[in-house]
Design a protein around this motif. Sequence first.
Motif, PDB file in Angstrom:
ATOM      1  N   THR A   1      57.340  37.733  17.163  1.00 32.16           N
ATOM      2  CA  THR A   1      56.616  36.926  18.148  1.00 32.16           C
ATOM      3  C   THR A   1      57.306  35.581  18.333  1.00 32.16           C
ATOM      4  O   THR A   1      57.366  34.772  17.410  1.00 32.16           O
ATOM      5  CB  THR A   1      55.162  36.685  17.689  1.00 32.16           C
TER       6      THR A   1
ATOM      7  N   ARG B   1      57.676  31.872  19.358  1.00 31.08           N
ATOM      8  CA  ARG B   1      56.721  30.768  19.470  1.00 31.08           C
ATOM      9  C   ARG B   1      56.513  30.391  20.935  1.00 31.08           C
ATOM     10  O   ARG B   1      57.471  30.311  21.714  1.00 31.08           O
ATOM     11  CB  ARG B   1      57.228  29.549  18.695  1.00 31.08           C
ATOM     12  N   GLN B   2      55.262  30.137  21.289  1.00 37.86           N
ATOM     13  CA  GLN B   2      54.923  29.834  22.677  1.00 37.86           C
ATOM     14  C   GLN B   2      55.668  28.616  23.201  1.00 37.86           C
ATOM     15  O   GLN B   2      56.048  28.549  24.369  1.00 37.86           O
ATOM     16  CB  GLN B   2      53.413  29.613  22.813  1.00 37.86           C
ATOM     17  N   GLU B   3      55.880  27.638  22.302  1.00 38.37           N
ATOM     18  CA  GLU B   3      56.501  26.389  22.742  1.00 38.37           C
ATOM     19  C   GLU B   3      58.022  26.434  22.717  1.00 38.37           C
ATOM     20  O   GLU B   3      58.683  25.481  23.149  1.00 38.37           O
ATOM     21  CB  GLU B   3      56.025  25.231  21.855  1.00 38.37           C
TER      22      GLU B   3
ATOM     23  N   SER C   1      54.412  23.769  14.205  1.00 39.53           N
ATOM     24  CA  SER C   1      55.059  24.289  15.410  1.00 39.53           C
ATOM     25  C   SER C   1      56.230  23.379  15.767  1.00 39.53           C
ATOM     26  O   SER C   1      56.488  22.385  15.092  1.00 39.53           O
ATOM     27  CB  SER C   1      54.061  24.346  16.574  1.00 39.53           C
TER      28      SER C   1
END
Length: 382
Positions: free
Chosen positions: A204, A206-208, A310
């Motif tokens: 996955t 990281r979204q950022e 994050s």
Amino acid sequence: MALPTLASGILTLPLVGPAGALGIMFAVSFPYCMRVIAPITLLNFLNLASQNGILIKDGRSLELLNQVDTVVFDKTGTLTQEQPHVGKIYALAHYSEELILSYAAAAEAKQTHPIAKAIRQEAMDRGLKSPEAEEATYKMGYGLHVKIGTHAVRVGSTRFMALEGLAIPTQIEVIQNDSHEQGCSLICVAIDDQVAGAIELHPTIRQEAKQIIRSLQQRQMPIYIISGDHEQPTRKLAASLGIDHYFAETLPENKAALIEQLQAEGKSVCFVGDGINDSIALKKANVSISLRGASSVATDTAQVVLMDESLKQLDKLFDLSKTFDTTMKNGLRVMVVPNIFGIGGVLFLHFGFLPAALFYYLGMVMGLGNSMLPVINDQKET
């Protein structure tokens, strides 16, 4: 500065007299102000960083970050999250994807590792109700064996299935080889004495990550990925993030050597890593960054720790470094200028000790004001 300061007073004593010589000594000793102002400025920026979820353990890193021209990311746990996500579900014979997933989620119901969480999350997202599992037997690193109703269910790797005496279908072997080439992992699900299907798990991102990479590239910084995965999945990840440079199939002990290789090419390197095997590379880098929740070795070694677990504050960290450099340079300027006037006044306008001292303290006050500006501006923004 003690010797030059004393020397300036002695040399100018015959020209301007005792009062003027003392004034010259005051004006020339303005670097002493920096010994006061610089730590105050640094403390203000450490405070600003902490308010933004950034722990800076080594103040020098704030200055060094402004000199960094290359950023290197470790892949697993840094650009990708610890918990993977379910990709495809393969069902064999007369079994359905929903049955395979619900049985796997039931078997993993009490497990806490990332794979179990990913399987349960997918079942929840699909609205599946997992049956009750009983008589669970877990084999560390292989898989587990549970009883669901009248069925014996096994969930784990192909190696676990082989250890349990189950035949691995040719279709599953082909799927596993393809998954491994793509950097994915495969979890088999067996019902009774037959492998009924498999669940493919994808790393996955990281979204950022994409936004942070884009921001760093706007700063004209080359970005590298270091990964232990095969060439194809590493290249795929780099392409998805818009990164041109990567090192694939890297052994843990070779990460530090790659950092040194980049430094030998004249680059100033910032390395972002989170694993035990990243510690030497973190130590070798010009600036090292880790994430809260990473291995204790990584967070102990890193100069900077991003406390929200994050990469979101990485861009803010570089902004703070640039502002810190600007503030320090401006601080030097605002302290030098009044003291130059003080020196000129003593030499050409016959200033005595008091006017020269006033210019000296004016520089000190202006330097203090400059050091507080970032804090004041931050308070206005918030």
